[in-house]
Design an enzyme around this catalytic site. Structure first.
Site, PDB file in Angstrom:
ATOM      1  N   ASP A  59       0.882  -1.169   0.000  1.00 21.68           N
ATOM      2  CA  ASP A  59       0.000   0.000   0.000  1.00 21.68           C
ATOM      3  C   ASP A  59       0.922   1.222   0.000  1.00 21.68           C
ATOM      4  O   ASP A  59       1.653   1.460   0.971  1.00 21.68           O
ATOM      5  CB  ASP A  59      -0.879  -0.029   1.255  1.00 21.68           C
ATOM      6  CG  ASP A  59      -1.822   1.165   1.319  1.00 21.68           C
ATOM      7  OD1 ASP A  59      -1.551   2.188   0.655  1.00 21.68           O
ATOM      8  OD2 ASP A  59      -2.826   1.083   2.049  1.00 21.68           O
ATOM      9  N   VAL A  60       0.881   1.993  -1.084  1.00 24.06           N
ATOM     10  CA  VAL A  60       1.865   3.085  -1.209  1.00 24.06           C
ATOM     11  C   VAL A  60       1.612   4.227  -0.222  1.00 24.06           C
ATOM     12  O   VAL A  60       2.446   5.121  -0.106  1.00 24.06           O
ATOM     13  CB  VAL A  60       1.934   3.645  -2.657  1.00 24.06           C
ATOM     14  CG1 VAL A  60       2.420   2.586  -3.625  1.00 24.06           C
ATOM     15  CG2 VAL A  60       0.607   4.242  -3.103  1.00 24.06           C
ATOM     16  N   ASN A  86       3.110   5.348 -10.564  1.00 26.01           N
ATOM     17  CA  ASN A  86       1.914   5.250 -11.411  1.00 26.01           C
ATOM     18  C   ASN A  86       0.614   5.113 -10.618  1.00 26.01           C
ATOM     19  O   ASN A  86      -0.457   5.462 -11.123  1.00 26.01           O
ATOM     20  CB  ASN A  86       2.085   4.027 -12.337  1.00 26.01           C
ATOM     21  CG  ASN A  86       0.816   3.625 -13.046  1.00 26.01           C
ATOM     22  OD1 ASN A  86       0.486   4.152 -14.105  1.00 26.01           O
ATOM     23  ND2 ASN A  86       0.075   2.677 -12.473  1.00 26.01           N
ATOM     24  N   TYR A 148      -8.198  15.143  -8.298  1.00 25.16           N
ATOM     25  CA  TYR A 148      -7.351  14.385  -9.236  1.00 25.16           C
ATOM     26  C   TYR A 148      -6.529  15.336 -10.116  1.00 25.16           C
ATOM     27  O   TYR A 148      -5.293  15.198 -10.194  1.00 25.16           O
ATOM     28  CB  TYR A 148      -8.214  13.428 -10.070  1.00 25.16           C
ATOM     29  CG  TYR A 148      -7.451  12.719 -11.161  1.00 25.16           C
ATOM     30  CD1 TYR A 148      -6.715  11.563 -10.871  1.00 25.16           C
ATOM     31  CD2 TYR A 148      -7.445  13.192 -12.463  1.00 25.16           C
ATOM     32  CE1 TYR A 148      -5.997  10.918 -11.865  1.00 25.16           C
ATOM     33  CE2 TYR A 148      -6.727  12.554 -13.456  1.00 25.16           C
ATOM     34  CZ  TYR A 148      -6.009  11.413 -13.157  1.00 25.16           C
ATOM     35  OH  TYR A 148      -5.285  10.781 -14.151  1.00 25.16           O
ATOM     36  N   LYS A 152      -2.383  15.866 -10.271  1.00 25.42           N
ATOM     37  CA  LYS A 152      -1.586  15.653 -11.488  1.00 25.42           C
ATOM     38  C   LYS A 152      -0.801  16.912 -11.860  1.00 25.42           C
ATOM     39  O   LYS A 152       0.320  16.820 -12.360  1.00 25.42           O
ATOM     40  CB  LYS A 152      -2.498  15.194 -12.627  1.00 25.42           C
ATOM     41  CG  LYS A 152      -3.054  13.802 -12.414  1.00 25.42           C
ATOM     42  CD  LYS A 152      -1.939  12.773 -12.460  1.00 25.42           C
ATOM     43  CE  LYS A 152      -2.241  11.508 -11.734  1.00 25.42           C
ATOM     44  NZ  LYS A 152      -1.135  10.527 -11.796  1.00 25.42           N
TER      45      LYS A 152
HETATM   46  N1  LIG Z   1      -6.329   5.718 -17.936  1.00 29.09           N
HETATM   47  C1  LIG Z   1      -6.185   6.931 -18.464  1.00 29.09           C
HETATM   48  O1  LIG Z   1      -6.878   7.302 -19.424  1.00 29.09           O
HETATM   49  C2  LIG Z   1      -5.132   7.858 -17.903  1.00 29.09           C
HETATM   50  C3  LIG Z   1      -4.975   9.123 -18.504  1.00 29.09           C
HETATM   51  C4  LIG Z   1      -4.020   9.994 -18.017  1.00 29.09           C
HETATM   52  C5  LIG Z   1      -3.214   9.617 -16.946  1.00 29.09           C
HETATM   53  N2  LIG Z   1      -3.387   8.395 -16.380  1.00 29.09           N
HETATM   54  C6  LIG Z   1      -2.513   8.042 -15.244  1.00 29.09           C
HETATM   55  O2  LIG Z   1      -2.008   6.738 -15.401  1.00 29.09           O
HETATM   56  C7  LIG Z   1      -1.887   6.107 -14.130  1.00 29.09           C
HETATM   57  C8  LIG Z   1      -2.645   4.795 -14.138  1.00 29.09           C
HETATM   58  O3  LIG Z   1      -4.005   5.074 -14.445  1.00 29.09           O
HETATM   59  P1  LIG Z   1      -5.059   3.882 -14.667  1.00 29.09           P
HETATM   60  O4  LIG Z   1      -6.191   4.477 -15.424  1.00 29.09           O
HETATM   61  O5  LIG Z   1      -4.370   2.671 -15.176  1.00 29.09           O
HETATM   62  O6  LIG Z   1      -5.542   3.680 -13.149  1.00 29.09           O
HETATM   63  P2  LIG Z   1      -6.213   2.423 -12.435  1.00 29.09           P
HETATM   64  O7  LIG Z   1      -7.152   2.950 -11.430  1.00 29.09           O
HETATM   65  O8  LIG Z   1      -6.705   1.426 -13.425  1.00 29.09           O
HETATM   66  O9  LIG Z   1      -4.956   1.779 -11.708  1.00 29.09           O
HETATM   67  C9  LIG Z   1      -4.367   2.432 -10.626  1.00 29.09           C
HETATM   68  C10 LIG Z   1      -3.714   1.390  -9.762  1.00 29.09           C
HETATM   69  O10 LIG Z   1      -3.222   2.038  -8.570  1.00 29.09           O
HETATM   70  C11 LIG Z   1      -3.513   1.190  -7.488  1.00 29.09           C
HETATM   71  N3  LIG Z   1      -3.559   1.885  -6.213  1.00 29.09           N
HETATM   72  C12 LIG Z   1      -4.471   2.787  -5.784  1.00 29.09           C
HETATM   73  N4  LIG Z   1      -4.214   3.108  -4.508  1.00 29.09           N
HETATM   74  C13 LIG Z   1      -3.118   2.403  -4.136  1.00 29.09           C
HETATM   75  C14 LIG Z   1      -2.389   2.293  -2.934  1.00 29.09           C
HETATM   76  N5  LIG Z   1      -2.746   2.969  -1.844  1.00 29.09           N
HETATM   77  N6  LIG Z   1      -1.315   1.462  -2.901  1.00 29.09           N
HETATM   78  C15 LIG Z   1      -0.962   0.762  -3.992  1.00 29.09           C
HETATM   79  N7  LIG Z   1      -1.616   0.822  -5.163  1.00 29.09           N
HETATM   80  C16 LIG Z   1      -2.694   1.628  -5.218  1.00 29.09           C
HETATM   81  C17 LIG Z   1      -4.887   0.585  -7.836  1.00 29.09           C
HETATM   82  O11 LIG Z   1      -5.152  -0.550  -7.051  1.00 29.09           O
HETATM   83  C18 LIG Z   1      -4.684   0.300  -9.313  1.00 29.09           C
HETATM   84  O12 LIG Z   1      -4.089  -0.962  -9.504  1.00 29.09           O
HETATM   85  C19 LIG Z   1      -2.418   7.109 -13.105  1.00 29.09           C
HETATM   86  O13 LIG Z   1      -1.349   7.789 -12.491  1.00 29.09           O
HETATM   87  C20 LIG Z   1      -3.275   8.048 -13.926  1.00 29.09           C
HETATM   88  O14 LIG Z   1      -3.341   9.332 -13.368  1.00 29.09           O
HETATM   89  C21 LIG Z   1      -4.321   7.514 -16.825  1.00 29.09           C
END
Ligand SMILES: NC(=O)c1ccc[n+]([C@@H]2O[C@H](COP(=O)([O-])OP(=O)(O)OC[C@H]3O[C@@H](n4cnc5c(N)ncnc54)[C@H](O)[C@@H]3O)[C@@H](O)[C@H]2O)c1
Length: 265
Positions: A59-60, A86, A148, A152
């Site tokens: 858990d980060v 990430n 959010y 970012k």
């Molecule tokens: N999906 C998109 O369209 C998109 C667009 C721009 C930026 N991003 C960025 O990319 C990254 C990933 O996005 P995503 O859409 O794959 O997100 P997601 O929600 O699918 O995955 C995020 C992961 O972080 C984990 N997480 C959350 N809290 C945590 C904690 N306390 N400890 C450990 N792990 C934890 C979740 O369990 C999950 O596996 C993020 O930083 C997001 O801001 C995503």
């Protein structure tokens, strides 16, 4: 194998972009420690990636859990060459968000990235790299969201600050900012259809679709190589052109006038 012999930690890697980035890094030769909550999903992703991937439940938001994870990576693989911050939470009620909601989302998205960096850096040699996930969401106004996008925007700022602090150690710090990317969130909005996601995404991304996680991963992988050795403190948009457009979405004024001007008799 541009990353052969390198050791990477990717947070939030049990699904979505984190899993896709981890796969690209492993395919490019890195040994990858996938970090996240939920051992079942994380172990499955690591097993699917193959022998260069291992999941370590973390858990980060817990300093002790980060310590255990960093210890594991160093004891198991001897070094840390890359940290990819990430992990994220999308929990956000915009203006209506409570103090607790602000704290929780900033804690995952921003504070945990800062603390993970702080704890990994003592084990990083010159030539290592920290890569943070930004987002187009942190660059523009949007309805109904506040925490959010603020997280970012702030992660781009700590990217610059840490880049300055870590430059004397030869450690580079960068961010990548995706736009809409195929992942659990876009999957749920599109009813599970990538064609629907692409069709909607085509209105906002000049390249005519949403991104794919591996397209983010390839840029992360490049930034971790010595070919990017002169880059630090920068944000790299990986967004199909989303962020280079203005509010007119690249459509000529003539076309907007033809569509929107009051009709003259
Ligand atoms: N999906 C998109 O369209 C998109 C667009 C721009 C930026 N991003 C960025 O990319 C990254 C990933 O996005 P995503 O859409 O794959 O997100 P997601 O929600 O699918 O995955 C995020 C992961 O972080 C984990 N997480 C959350 N809290 C945590 C904690 N306390 N400890 C450990 N792990 C934890 C979740 O369990 C999950 O596996 C993020 O930083 C997001 O801001 C995503």
């Amino acid at each position: 194998m541009p990353l052969a012999g390198k050791v990477a930690i990717v947070t939030g890697a049990s699904q979505g972009l984190g899993a896709d980035i981890a796969k690209v890094l492993a395919d490019d030769g890195a040994q990858v420690v996938l970090v996240g909550r939920g051992a079942e999903a994380g172990n499955k992703v690591a097993a699917d990636i193959g022998e260069r991937a291992v999941f370590f439940e973390t858990d980060v938001t817990s300093d002790e859990a980060i310590d255990r994870c960093v210890d594991f990576a160093v004891k198991q693989f001897g070094r840390i060459d890359m940290l990819v911050n990430n992990a994220c939470s999308y929990a956000d009620q915009g203006l209506a968000s409570s103090r607790e909601q602000w704290f929780q989302t900033l804690n995952v998205n921003l504070i945990s990235a800062a603390i993970f960096t702080q704890k990994a850096v003592p084990h990083m040699a010159p030539g290592s790299v920290v890569i943070n996930l930004g987002s187009t969401g942190g660059k523009f106004g949007a309805a109904g969201r506040a925490i959010y996008p603020a997280s970012k925007a702030a992660i781009l700022q700590i990217t610059r600050n840490f880049a300055v602090d870590l430059a004397p150690k030869g450690i580079r710090v960068l961010s990548v900012s995706p736009a809409w990317t195929w992942s659990p969130s876009t999957e749920s909005m599109s009813g599970g259809s990538i064609e629907t996601a692409d069709a909607v995404g085509a209105h906002f991304h000049p390249l005519g679709r949403v991104g794919r996680g591996e397209e983010i991963g390839h840029v992360v992988s490049f930034l971790a190589t010595d070919k990017a050795s002169w880059m630090t403190g920068a944000d790299v948009p990986v967004d199909g052109g989303f962020s280079m457009l203005g509010p007119d979405r690249g459509i000529s004024p003539r076309a907007w006038f033809a569509q929107l001007a009051p009709k003259q008799d």
